[in-house]
Design an enzyme around this catalytic site. Structure first.
Site, mmCIF file in Angstrom:
data_model
loop_
_atom_site.group_PDB
_atom_site.id
_atom_site.type_symbol
_atom_site.label_atom_id
_atom_site.label_comp_id
_atom_site.label_asym_id
_atom_site.label_seq_id
_atom_site.Cartn_x
_atom_site.Cartn_y
_atom_site.Cartn_z
ATOM 1 N N HIS A 281 40.137 35.931 53.158
ATOM 2 C CA HIS A 281 41.111 34.890 52.741
ATOM 3 C C HIS A 281 41.015 34.609 51.244
ATOM 4 C CE1 HIS A 281 41.319 34.004 57.098
ATOM 5 N NE2 HIS A 281 40.013 34.147 57.032
ATOM 6 N N SER B 118 49.294 41.627 23.422
ATOM 7 C CA SER B 118 50.507 40.820 23.503
ATOM 8 C C SER B 118 51.147 40.756 22.130
ATOM 9 C CB SER B 118 50.141 39.414 23.991
ATOM 10 O OG SER B 118 51.115 38.486 23.570
ATOM 11 N N LYS C 169 45.036 38.496 23.552
ATOM 12 C CA LYS C 169 45.237 39.061 24.886
ATOM 13 C C LYS C 169 44.831 40.530 25.003
ATOM 14 C CE LYS C 169 46.946 37.463 28.104
ATOM 15 N NZ LYS C 169 48.366 37.154 28.388
ATOM 16 N N GLU D 123 48.870 46.813 36.629
ATOM 17 C CA GLU D 123 50.082 46.092 37.055
ATOM 18 C C GLU D 123 51.215 47.069 37.353
ATOM 19 O OE1 GLU D 123 50.874 42.696 34.302
ATOM 20 O OE2 GLU D 123 48.788 43.042 33.773
#
Ligand code: ARG
Length: 467
Positions: free
Chosen positions: A162, A283, A289, A296
């Site tokens: 979970h 970024s 970043k 992704e």
């Protein structure tokens, strides 16, 4: 005199005009089926050879056809072959070029053959070859995972259910879970190729042919197992594509799960792993970043891969026998799925190979959130012969006390524990140690470092032996 309208050279006989621009635009497949170039040449060489062996065309014509096809192949490889959309597809482009190269003998190549059995054959050859490549790519990823698992056989991390910290596990164990999934993926591709490997060539447009062909000859030269036994089935079935794309879909779902974990593990909340600069992106606005774009994109591409399967399923459903032009729509999802899963596998292999485990953070997290509560309950069962359900209840109460006092299980006072059951002694603290916890998970398939080291080593050996 009225100028004769230009018609399609391949099938213009019964037509008085050429296809409209619109039809040409919708009908033409050359902008994607050029990818079957090599396979089309290969299958045509096999066909021409067979025609001559069966004395359907002369040896001389066959030699000339084969030489012409080889010449075209070289031209294509050198980028000197201009594709003509007016000629619809790769099959007609090659045949038209053959006429330019060798003249009249080229007109005999299409004897006892239709584009319907031709395209089914080309696509099978293509899918078979690409499946073999995917099998290798999966092995490469399994190898990278197994190596990383071996290096991380003794690194502890939290295991989750979970998405809540559940029990400590080893990093190696987590990675080997994907090696197992991938081995089933691999077996699906191997299986696809077994069922795919029957020869459609020689089925003609749909009903076979009246020419005395020998399908065993093309079957042998194209490396198929046997000729397909029903010409209608042969020209119109694409379950080999469906099966391949479904295997791709399942594999991509596995990769997506791992990609998702990489994204999480890299996030500042976890900080379990780091990736090198060359596999991450920055970024345009936030200078600090470092983003896991590659992971992704693997996760994101799963959408189009699953869609390819749905796309093909919808093309096929309700399609009457035998060939309909709908079947031309099989190629783009097939090519797209194969090319993208290959990219995903390669990207994942690169990330796994170079990711670094942040051992301290992983082990800190593994020890948090009462991750050894189950070990405590097991200790009560194993040492005090308390029934597990009762031990679960007792442990739950101990956890509650810790939550209230804002302490860890290990910080719980022995006297307080003795109040719960006077037989409890200091030995219980050993059960709470995360290292002890994983080392005791020696059941088959369990997370103990000993098991993980053994399994990682076995996988490495197996993969090095090409299995
Ligand atoms: N380009 C076609 C395809 O991909 C080749 C077969 C055409 N056959 C036909 N009967 N028009 O399916």
């Amino acid at each position: 005199m009225k100028k004769k309208p230009s018609k399609n050279k391949m099938w213009g006989g019964r037509f008085t005009s050429k296809p409209s621009n619109l039809l040409q635009k919708v009908n033409s497949s050359i902008h994607f089926d050029y990818k079957l170039f090599e396979e089309d040449i290969e299958a045509s060489i096999a066909h021409a050879t067979m025609l001559a062996e069966c004395k359907i065309i002369s040896k001389k014509d066959s030699i000339s056809i084969i030489a012409g096809l080889k010449k075209i192949n070289n031209k294509f490889k050198k980028g000197n072959f201009k594709l003509n959309p007016e000629l619809e597809d790769i099959h007609m482009n090659i045949e038209a070029q053959l006429q330019k190269e060798i003249g009249d003998p080229a007109k005999r190549l299409h004897t006892a053959r239709s584009r319907n059995d031709q395209v089914a054959t080309d696509l099978k050859l293509y899918v078979r070859k690409r499946n073999d490549q995917l099998i290798k790519e999966i092995s490469n990823l399994q190898y990278a995972l197994s190596k990383k698992a071996k290096a991380g056989y003794n690194i502890l991390m939290p295991g989750f259910t979970h998405m809540q910290t559940a029990q400590p596990i080893t990093f190696g164990h987590h990675l080997l879970a994907y090696v197992e999934m991938l081995s089933r993926d691999k077996s699906r591709f191997i299986d696809c190729n077994k069922r795919l490997n029957d020869n459609p060539l020689g089925s003609g447009a749909l009903s076979g042919t009246s020419f005395p062909i020998n399908r065993k000859i093309t079957t042998k030269s194209l490396g198929f197992n046997k000729p397909m036994q029903n010409s209608l089935d042969a020209v119109s079935s694409r379950d080999f594509v469906l099966e391949t794309i479904s295997s791709i879909t399942i594999c991509s779902i596995h990769l997506s799960r791992l990609a998702e974990e990489i994204v999480m593990w890299m996030s500042s909340g976890f900080n379990f792993i780091s990736l090198p600069d060359n596999l991450t992106t920055g970024s345009s606005i936030m200078p600090q970043k470092k983003n896991p774009d590659l992971a992704e994109l693997i996760r994101g591409k799963t959408g189009r891969l699953i869609s390819s399967f749905i796309n093909m399923s919808i093309v096929m459903k309700g399609l009457p026998l035998a060939y309909s032009k709908d079947l031309q729509e099989d190629k783009e999802p097939t090519f797209d799925a194969i090319e993208n899963i290959q990219l995903c596998l390669q990207s994942m292999t690169a990330m796994i190979t170079s990711l670094k485990a942040n051992k301290e953070n992983m082990e800190l997290a593994a020890a948090s959130q009462f991750s050894t509560a189950t070990d405590l309950a097991d200790w009560l069962v194993q040492n005090l012969n308390i029934p597990f359900r009762t031990a679960h209840e007792i442990t739950g109460k101990i956890v509650k006390m810790c939550v209230d006092e804002n302490i860890t299980l290990e910080q719980m006072d022995i006297e307080k524990l003795k109040k719960i059951d006077k037989r409890i002694n200091k030995e219980i603290y050993k059960a709470l140690n995360i290292r002890n916890s994983v080392e005791r998970k020696i059941s088959e398939g369990g997370t103990s470092p000993k098991n993980v080291l053994k399994q990682a080593s076995q996988w490495i050996k197996r993969l090095e032996n090409g299995k």
